[in-house]
Design a protein around this motif. Structure first.
Motif, PDB file in Angstrom:
ATOM      1  N   THR A  27       0.843  -1.229  -0.197  1.00 21.02           N
ATOM      2  CA  THR A  27      -0.082   0.002   0.041  1.00 21.02           C
ATOM      3  C   THR A  27       0.916   1.346   0.053  1.00 21.02           C
ATOM      4  OG1 THR A  27      -0.091  -0.017   2.427  1.00 21.02           O
ATOM      5  CG2 THR A  27      -1.996  -1.071   1.120  1.00 21.02           C
ATOM      6  N   GLY A  28       2.284   1.175  -0.162  1.00 18.90           N
ATOM      7  CA  GLY A  28       2.982   2.275  -0.309  1.00 18.90           C
ATOM      8  C   GLY A  28       3.977   2.832   0.766  1.00 18.90           C
ATOM      9  N   ALA A  29       4.418   1.896   1.899  1.00 17.54           N
ATOM     10  CA  ALA A  29       5.174   2.230   2.869  1.00 17.54           C
ATOM     11  C   ALA A  29       6.447   2.822   2.496  1.00 17.54           C
ATOM     12  CB  ALA A  29       5.231   1.144   4.103  1.00 17.54           C
ATOM     13  N   GLU A  30       7.309   3.717   2.786  1.00 13.41           N
ATOM     14  CA  GLU A  30       8.556   4.227   2.423  1.00 13.41           C
ATOM     15  C   GLU A  30       9.422   3.570   3.073  1.00 13.41           C
ATOM     16  OE1 GLU A  30       8.274   8.525   2.695  1.00 13.41           O
ATOM     17  OE2 GLU A  30       6.566   8.837   1.250  1.00 13.41           O
ATOM     18  N   ALA A  31       9.460   2.954   4.207  1.00 16.40           N
ATOM     19  CA  ALA A  31      10.581   2.462   5.007  1.00 16.40           C
ATOM     20  C   ALA A  31       9.834   1.281   5.986  1.00 16.40           C
ATOM     21  CB  ALA A  31      11.352   3.352   5.740  1.00 16.40           C
ATOM     22  N   LEU A  32      10.439   0.250   6.517  1.00 12.56           N
ATOM     23  CA  LEU A  32      10.160  -0.483   7.423  1.00 12.56           C
ATOM     24  C   LEU A  32      11.258  -0.676   8.487  1.00 12.56           C
ATOM     25  CD1 LEU A  32       8.510  -2.981   8.774  1.00 12.56           C
ATOM     26  CD2 LEU A  32      10.238  -4.572   7.263  1.00 12.56           C
ATOM     27  N   VAL A  33      10.929  -0.264   9.705  1.00 14.68           N
ATOM     28  CA  VAL A  33      11.604  -0.183  10.867  1.00 14.68           C
ATOM     29  C   VAL A  33      11.326  -1.548  11.735  1.00 14.68           C
ATOM     30  CG1 VAL A  33      12.568   0.988  13.111  1.00 14.68           C
ATOM     31  CG2 VAL A  33      12.001   2.198  11.137  1.00 14.68           C
ATOM     32  N   VAL A  34      12.028  -2.575  12.073  1.00 10.16           N
ATOM     33  CA  VAL A  34      11.774  -3.371  12.980  1.00 10.16           C
ATOM     34  C   VAL A  34      12.367  -3.454  14.378  1.00 10.16           C
ATOM     35  CG1 VAL A  34      11.675  -4.967  10.889  1.00 10.16           C
ATOM     36  CG2 VAL A  34      13.727  -5.006  12.142  1.00 10.16           C
ATOM     37  N   VAL A  35      11.335  -3.829  15.512  1.00  7.79           N
ATOM     38  CA  VAL A  35      11.650  -3.674  16.758  1.00  7.79           C
ATOM     39  C   VAL A  35      12.016  -5.282  17.500  1.00  7.79           C
ATOM     40  CG1 VAL A  35      11.294  -3.003  18.903  1.00  7.79           C
ATOM     41  CG2 VAL A  35      10.594  -1.433  17.077  1.00  7.79           C
ATOM     42  N   GLY A  36      13.115  -5.744  17.552  1.00  8.13           N
ATOM     43  CA  GLY A  36      13.160  -6.857  18.164  1.00  8.13           C
ATOM     44  C   GLY A  36      14.591  -7.444  17.960  1.00  8.13           C
ATOM     45  N   GLY A  37      14.791  -8.694  17.575  1.00  4.77           N
ATOM     46  CA  GLY A  37      16.285  -9.263  17.567  1.00  4.77           C
ATOM     47  C   GLY A  37      16.496  -9.682  16.068  1.00  4.77           C
ATOM     48  N   ASP A  38      17.127 -10.586  15.876  1.00  2.00           N
ATOM     49  CA  ASP A  38      17.785 -11.176  14.559  1.00  2.00           C
ATOM     50  C   ASP A  38      16.303 -11.721  13.726  1.00  2.00           C
ATOM     51  OD1 ASP A  38      20.208 -10.129  14.320  1.00  2.00           O
ATOM     52  OD2 ASP A  38      20.940 -11.871  15.448  1.00  2.00           O
TER      53      ASP A  38
END
Length: 292
Positions: A52-63
């Motif tokens: 749907t058009g997100a410009e970036a993904l930031v993940v919170v967690g581990g590997d």
């Protein structure tokens, strides 16, 4: 888009997602937070949001969360940010990100958004008709067997689980007969473990290939030849400092593609279970952009 693993570090950082969202919003960013009860459901939600058009993904967690992000973004040109609050954090360690520091990690993400971040290679696994990407390493052998044993236990939690699983595995583990095809050349290898790495460390800081570079267009093939249990125990502590590379049982060489085959051997990539060998592994230069 911010994807949160509520079980990162076994729940010790359950509020990290809220803190990350606050930090990013205070910087003026439009943040959509994704939380789901399972990794499969979260992966589907991330993929839908990207469509749907997100410009970036930031993940919170581990590997494990990094693995999700790498598989959603490799080859797309969209950037991946990491807030490392997991147990291993090997990819974040490779990138020099502050560990267990939500505010510091978000500051790195915000800064990298302004300058475009950094472009890395990504490893690509082909197995059973599917493709799996990795940023760190694929391992098949003793360390994967330890992972397999540890993941079958409910207790203890944290790194102690893996230490105890390693000691239990030592009692029964035997060298494996591999067929390794590296850049088209096939060899038979008896080995305790084989890893194919894009990054220096696995397992929360074990620097198996300390000179690996994630942007050189190559993978590092790491082989530990057969060792006695006592010899393996003697070498093991040196892995954390990278001082094991001169041991005669250790072989490291740079390759572009590897096929690993062996009977009844399970492989893990970035700490996530991939499945049984055989696997075909290659490097895709510049496939991943990271906010670091």
């Amino acid at each position: 888009m911010l994807a949160v693993n509520p079980t990162a570090a076994f729940g010790r950082h359950a509020l990290a997602g809220d803190e990350a969202a606050r930090c990013l919003r205070e910087a003026g960013l439009d943040v959509v937070v994704l939380r789901r009860d399972s990794m499969d459901a979260l992966r589907e939600a991330v993929d839908e949001a990207l469509r749907t058009g997100a410009e970036a993904l930031v993940v919170v967690g581990g590997d494990g969360m990094v693995h999700l992000g790498v598989n959603s973004l490799s080859g797309t040109g969209l950037p991946l940010g990491i807030v490392p609050v997991g147990t291993g954090n090997d990819v974040a360690r490779m990138l020099g990100l502050p560990l267990q520091d939500v505010e510091g990690s978000c500051a790195r993400v915000i800064s990298a958004l302004a300058d475009g971040g950094r472009v890395l290679d990504a490893g690509r696994i082909t197995t059973g008709g599917r493709t799996v990407w990795f940023a760190g390493a694929v391992s098949a052998g003793f360390d994967a067997a330890v992972n397999e044993r540890a993941n079958s236990w409910r207790w203890p939690r944290g790194t102690l689980r893996y230490t105890l699983a390693m000691l239990r595995e030592l009692g029964s583990f035997r060298a494996i007969n591999y067929t390794v095809t590296a850049d088209g050349a096939e060899t038979k290898e008896g080995a305790m473990l084989i890893s194919v790495a894009n990054a220096p460390s696995i397992g929360g800081g074990m620097r198996i290939v300390p000179d690996a570079a994630p942007d050189d267009g190559l993978l590092d093939l790491f082989i530990v030849k057969p060792l006695s249990r006592l010899a393996l125990l003697a070498v093991f502590p040196r892995v954390f400092s990278g001082r094991h590379t001169s041991h005669p049982a250790v072989e490291i060489r740079r390759v572009r593609s590897v096929r690993l085959a062996a009977e009844n051997v399970v492989a893990y990539a970035d700490g996530e279970r991939i499945g049984h060998l055989p696997l075909d592994i290659d490097v895709v230069p510049g496939a991943l952009r990271v906010l670091a």
